[in-house]
Scaffold this active site. Sequence first.
Site, PDB file in Angstrom:
ATOM      1  N   CYS A  51       0.814  -1.217   0.000  1.00  0.00           N
ATOM      2  CA  CYS A  51       0.000   0.000   0.000  1.00  0.00           C
ATOM      3  C   CYS A  51       0.843   1.261   0.000  1.00  0.00           C
ATOM      4  CB  CYS A  51      -0.928   0.007   1.211  1.00  0.00           C
ATOM      5  SG  CYS A  51       0.006  -0.034   2.741  1.00  0.00           S
TER       6      CYS A  51
ATOM      7  N   ASP B 169       2.357   2.499   2.563  1.00  0.00           N
ATOM      8  CA  ASP B 169       2.350   3.149   3.873  1.00  0.00           C
ATOM      9  C   ASP B 169       3.694   2.964   4.584  1.00  0.00           C
ATOM     10  OD1 ASP B 169      -0.174   4.058   3.503  1.00  0.00           O
ATOM     11  OD2 ASP B 169      -1.147   2.413   4.546  1.00  0.00           O
TER      12      ASP B 169
ATOM     13  N   CYS C 116      -2.954   2.769   7.916  1.00  0.00           N
ATOM     14  CA  CYS C 116      -4.390   2.632   8.140  1.00  0.00           C
ATOM     15  C   CYS C 116      -4.690   2.233   9.588  1.00  0.00           C
ATOM     16  CB  CYS C 116      -4.926   1.564   7.194  1.00  0.00           C
ATOM     17  SG  CYS C 116      -4.247  -0.036   7.610  1.00  0.00           S
TER      18      CYS C 116
ATOM     19  N   CYS D 225      -0.840  -5.235   6.754  1.00  0.00           N
ATOM     20  CA  CYS D 225      -0.607  -4.016   7.553  1.00  0.00           C
ATOM     21  C   CYS D 225       0.112  -4.353   8.857  1.00  0.00           C
ATOM     22  CB  CYS D 225      -1.925  -3.338   7.881  1.00  0.00           C
ATOM     23  SG  CYS D 225      -3.029  -3.176   6.464  1.00  0.00           S
TER      24      CYS D 225
HETATM   25 FE1  FES Z   1      -1.300   0.344   4.387  1.00  0.00          FE
HETATM   26 FE2  FES Z   1      -2.810  -0.856   6.140  1.00  0.00          FE
HETATM   27  S1  FES Z   1      -3.373  -0.262   4.149  1.00  0.00           S
HETATM   28  S2  FES Z   1      -0.753  -0.282   6.343  1.00  0.00           S
END
Ligand code: FES
Length: 123
Positions: A33, A35, A58, A102
């Site tokens: 993602c 992140d 998230c 995640c």
């Molecule tokens: Fe990226 Fe959860 S969607 S850490």
Amino acid sequence: MYNEKVMDVFRNPKNVGEIENPDGIGTVGNEKCGDIMQISLRIKDDIITDAKFKTFGCAAAIATSSTATEMIKGMTVDDALKVTNRKVVETLGGLPAQKIHCSVLAEEAIKKAIEDYRSKKNA
Ligand code: FES
């Protein structure tokens, strides 16, 4: 989609922030993602006395990081290395399957922060 426990930790996360002059710090990105998660540690005589996290992630990333940092406080670095994302997810009572990736962020960031601590110690 999240259970109550996950939502509760997400709403009231612990250990958010950054330790000043940390003994170990690790930043990792999530391939799936994009992140990012950073974990900083205070370590005395190989025991983790404090842990904090910062994330652009998230709800699942926040809940698992809060839980993981709580779990490793008081542990030796060797024991903290054995804390897997699976154990963290179990502690939270499970995550939706598409959110398991995640939870890997916290585990990887802890490992990186401990590596950083060890490389500084041996420098
Ligand atoms: Fe990226 Fe959860 S969607 S850490």
